[in-house]
Design a protein around this motif. Sequence first.
Motif, PDB file in Angstrom:
ATOM      1  N   ALA A   4     -11.769  -2.952   3.180  1.00 36.37           N
ATOM      2  CA  ALA A   4     -11.296  -2.716   1.961  1.00 36.37           C
ATOM      3  C   ALA A   4     -11.360  -1.608   1.515  1.00 36.37           C
ATOM      4  CB  ALA A   4     -10.620  -3.232   1.204  1.00 36.37           C
ATOM      5  N   LEU A   5     -11.604   0.068   1.543  1.00 39.19           N
ATOM      6  CA  LEU A   5     -12.567   0.886   0.867  1.00 39.19           C
ATOM      7  C   LEU A   5     -12.634   0.859  -0.774  1.00 39.19           C
ATOM      8  CD1 LEU A   5     -11.005   4.395   1.885  1.00 39.19           C
ATOM      9  CD2 LEU A   5     -13.384   3.023   2.817  1.00 39.19           C
ATOM     10  N   ASP A   6     -11.523   0.219  -1.534  1.00 39.83           N
ATOM     11  CA  ASP A   6     -11.252  -0.378  -2.966  1.00 39.83           C
ATOM     12  C   ASP A   6     -10.837  -1.643  -3.011  1.00 39.83           C
ATOM     13  OD1 ASP A   6     -13.438   0.267  -5.848  1.00 39.83           O
ATOM     14  OD2 ASP A   6     -13.337   2.014  -5.101  1.00 39.83           O
TER      15      ASP A   6
ATOM     16  N   PHE B 164      -2.571  -8.797   3.231  1.00 38.03           N
ATOM     17  CA  PHE B 164      -3.948  -8.643   4.326  1.00 38.03           C
ATOM     18  C   PHE B 164      -3.295  -9.532   5.915  1.00 38.03           C
ATOM     19  CE2 PHE B 164      -5.570 -10.660   0.634  1.00 38.03           C
ATOM     20  CZ  PHE B 164      -7.005  -9.670   0.082  1.00 38.03           C
ATOM     21  N   THR B 165      -1.691 -10.424   5.556  1.00 41.46           N
ATOM     22  CA  THR B 165      -1.112  -9.780   6.690  1.00 41.46           C
ATOM     23  C   THR B 165      -0.342  -8.785   7.449  1.00 41.46           C
ATOM     24  OG1 THR B 165      -0.195 -12.378   5.472  1.00 41.46           O
ATOM     25  CG2 THR B 165       1.345 -11.267   7.717  1.00 41.46           C
ATOM     26  N   VAL B 166       0.021  -7.791   6.052  1.00 41.02           N
ATOM     27  CA  VAL B 166       0.186  -6.605   6.539  1.00 41.02           C
ATOM     28  C   VAL B 166      -1.248  -6.186   7.374  1.00 41.02           C
ATOM     29  CG1 VAL B 166       0.452  -4.236   5.991  1.00 41.02           C
ATOM     30  CG2 VAL B 166       1.671  -6.187   5.025  1.00 41.02           C
ATOM     31  N   LEU B 167      -2.098  -6.071   7.564  1.00 38.54           N
ATOM     32  CA  LEU B 167      -3.324  -5.450   7.868  1.00 38.54           C
ATOM     33  C   LEU B 167      -3.780  -5.872   8.954  1.00 38.54           C
ATOM     34  CD1 LEU B 167      -5.843  -4.656   4.551  1.00 38.54           C
ATOM     35  CD2 LEU B 167      -3.772  -3.723   6.438  1.00 38.54           C
ATOM     36  N   GLU B 168      -3.933  -7.373   9.135  1.00 42.29           N
ATOM     37  CA  GLU B 168      -3.864  -7.802  10.958  1.00 42.29           C
ATOM     38  C   GLU B 168      -2.456  -8.174  11.347  1.00 42.29           C
ATOM     39  OE1 GLU B 168      -2.817 -12.275   9.488  1.00 42.29           O
ATOM     40  OE2 GLU B 168      -4.916 -12.507   8.004  1.00 42.29           O
ATOM     41  N   ARG B 169      -1.600  -7.234  11.444  1.00 42.64           N
ATOM     42  CA  ARG B 169       0.131  -7.173  12.287  1.00 42.64           C
ATOM     43  C   ARG B 169       0.100  -5.630  12.188  1.00 42.64           C
ATOM     44  NH1 ARG B 169       4.672 -10.795   9.434  1.00 42.64           N
ATOM     45  NH2 ARG B 169       3.110 -13.111  10.128  1.00 42.64           N
TER      46      ARG B 169
ATOM     47  N   ALA C 269     -10.618  -9.697  -4.824  1.00 43.26           N
ATOM     48  CA  ALA C 269     -11.256  -9.486  -3.929  1.00 43.26           C
ATOM     49  C   ALA C 269     -11.912  -9.604  -3.093  1.00 43.26           C
ATOM     50  CB  ALA C 269     -11.834  -8.708  -5.322  1.00 43.26           C
ATOM     51  N   VAL C 270     -12.838 -10.639  -2.736  1.00 43.91           N
ATOM     52  CA  VAL C 270     -14.115 -10.517  -1.717  1.00 43.91           C
ATOM     53  C   VAL C 270     -13.307 -10.819  -0.269  1.00 43.91           C
ATOM     54  CG1 VAL C 270     -15.536 -12.203  -0.713  1.00 43.91           C
ATOM     55  CG2 VAL C 270     -15.577 -11.797  -3.867  1.00 43.91           C
ATOM     56  N   ARG C 271     -12.375 -11.776  -0.698  1.00 45.46           N
ATOM     57  CA  ARG C 271     -11.455 -11.376   0.792  1.00 45.46           C
ATOM     58  C   ARG C 271     -11.233 -10.082   1.273  1.00 45.46           C
ATOM     59  NH1 ARG C 271      -5.722 -14.157   2.352  1.00 45.46           N
ATOM     60  NH2 ARG C 271      -5.956 -14.106   4.422  1.00 45.46           N
ATOM     61  N   ALA C 272     -10.476  -9.165   0.241  1.00 47.84           N
ATOM     62  CA  ALA C 272     -10.228  -7.589   0.179  1.00 47.84           C
ATOM     63  C   ALA C 272     -11.476  -6.742   1.076  1.00 47.84           C
ATOM     64  CB  ALA C 272      -9.949  -7.000  -0.607  1.00 47.84           C
ATOM     65  N   PHE C 273     -12.957  -6.993   0.482  1.00 41.75           N
ATOM     66  CA  PHE C 273     -13.805  -6.141   0.841  1.00 41.75           C
ATOM     67  C   PHE C 273     -14.244  -7.180   1.827  1.00 41.75           C
ATOM     68  CE2 PHE C 273     -14.185  -5.228  -3.116  1.00 41.75           C
ATOM     69  CZ  PHE C 273     -13.938  -3.542  -3.048  1.00 41.75           C
TER      70      PHE C 273
ATOM     71  N   VAL D 256      -8.045   1.034   3.452  1.00 35.87           N
ATOM     72  CA  VAL D 256      -6.747  -0.111   2.966  1.00 35.87           C
ATOM     73  C   VAL D 256      -8.272   0.099   0.846  1.00 35.87           C
ATOM     74  CG1 VAL D 256      -5.974  -1.461   1.734  1.00 35.87           C
ATOM     75  CG2 VAL D 256      -5.912  -0.694   4.328  1.00 35.87           C
ATOM     76  N   ILE D 257      -6.749   0.682  -0.339  1.00 32.05           N
ATOM     77  CA  ILE D 257      -7.368   0.181  -1.602  1.00 32.05           C
ATOM     78  C   ILE D 257      -6.080  -0.664  -1.980  1.00 32.05           C
ATOM     79  CG2 ILE D 257      -7.174   0.752  -3.990  1.00 32.05           C
ATOM     80  CD1 ILE D 257      -8.362   4.023  -2.164  1.00 32.05           C
ATOM     81  N   PHE D 258      -6.937  -1.265  -2.314  1.00 37.01           N
ATOM     82  CA  PHE D 258      -5.994  -2.866  -2.708  1.00 37.01           C
ATOM     83  C   PHE D 258      -5.956  -2.657  -4.443  1.00 37.01           C
ATOM     84  CE2 PHE D 258      -7.047  -4.887   1.131  1.00 37.01           C
ATOM     85  CZ  PHE D 258      -5.711  -6.054   1.072  1.00 37.01           C
ATOM     86  N   THR D 259      -3.980  -2.686  -4.638  1.00 35.87           N
ATOM     87  CA  THR D 259      -4.031  -2.297  -5.641  1.00 35.87           C
ATOM     88  C   THR D 259      -2.930  -3.982  -6.251  1.00 35.87           C
ATOM     89  OG1 THR D 259      -2.082  -1.671  -4.715  1.00 35.87           O
ATOM     90  CG2 THR D 259      -3.712   0.212  -5.499  1.00 35.87           C
TER      91      THR D 259
END
Length: 158
Positions: free
Chosen positions: A92-94, A62-67, A84-88, A74-77
């Motif tokens: 996030a696409l998936d 999440f920090t990566v995305l903010e910066r 999951a909720v925070r990712a969407f 993004v697809i979180f793995t």
Amino acid sequence: MRAVIVDDERLARVDLRRMIDAAGEVDVVGEARGCAEAIALIDAVRPDLVFLDVQMPDGDGFTVLERLAAAPHVIFTTAYDHYAVRAFAVSALDYLQKPFEIDELLVVARRALEHQRLTTEYRYLRTERDEQFGNYGIIGRSRGMREIIERAERVAKT
């Protein structure tokens, strides 16, 4: 579609790259082991898609995305389901929970490809519409519509 893999675990990166290569629909253009490396790589190569782990020694996904200067799809793995909720929430696409099978990866990769295709088509059609119809995206060429647009332009000048 050009992608970057971000994961602090070398074996996870190797396995994911092997699956992506086997699928043959996504071209991996780089790998990063942590947040700082990921930010520099993503900003440099501007991939269409990032396979992003959540927990890494020097921060989180999440920090990566903010910066990032411009966030790619993004697809979180990750091994953890509670992100999951925070990712969407960050669009996030998936979300792939480790360990996952190649069939799961294929489904989300194809979904990402379809999303990219639809986004490209939307941008093209919007450009075409603007070139063809102009007038602030208003579609209509009747005499009445032309009069309304001309009045609006006259009023806007005052």
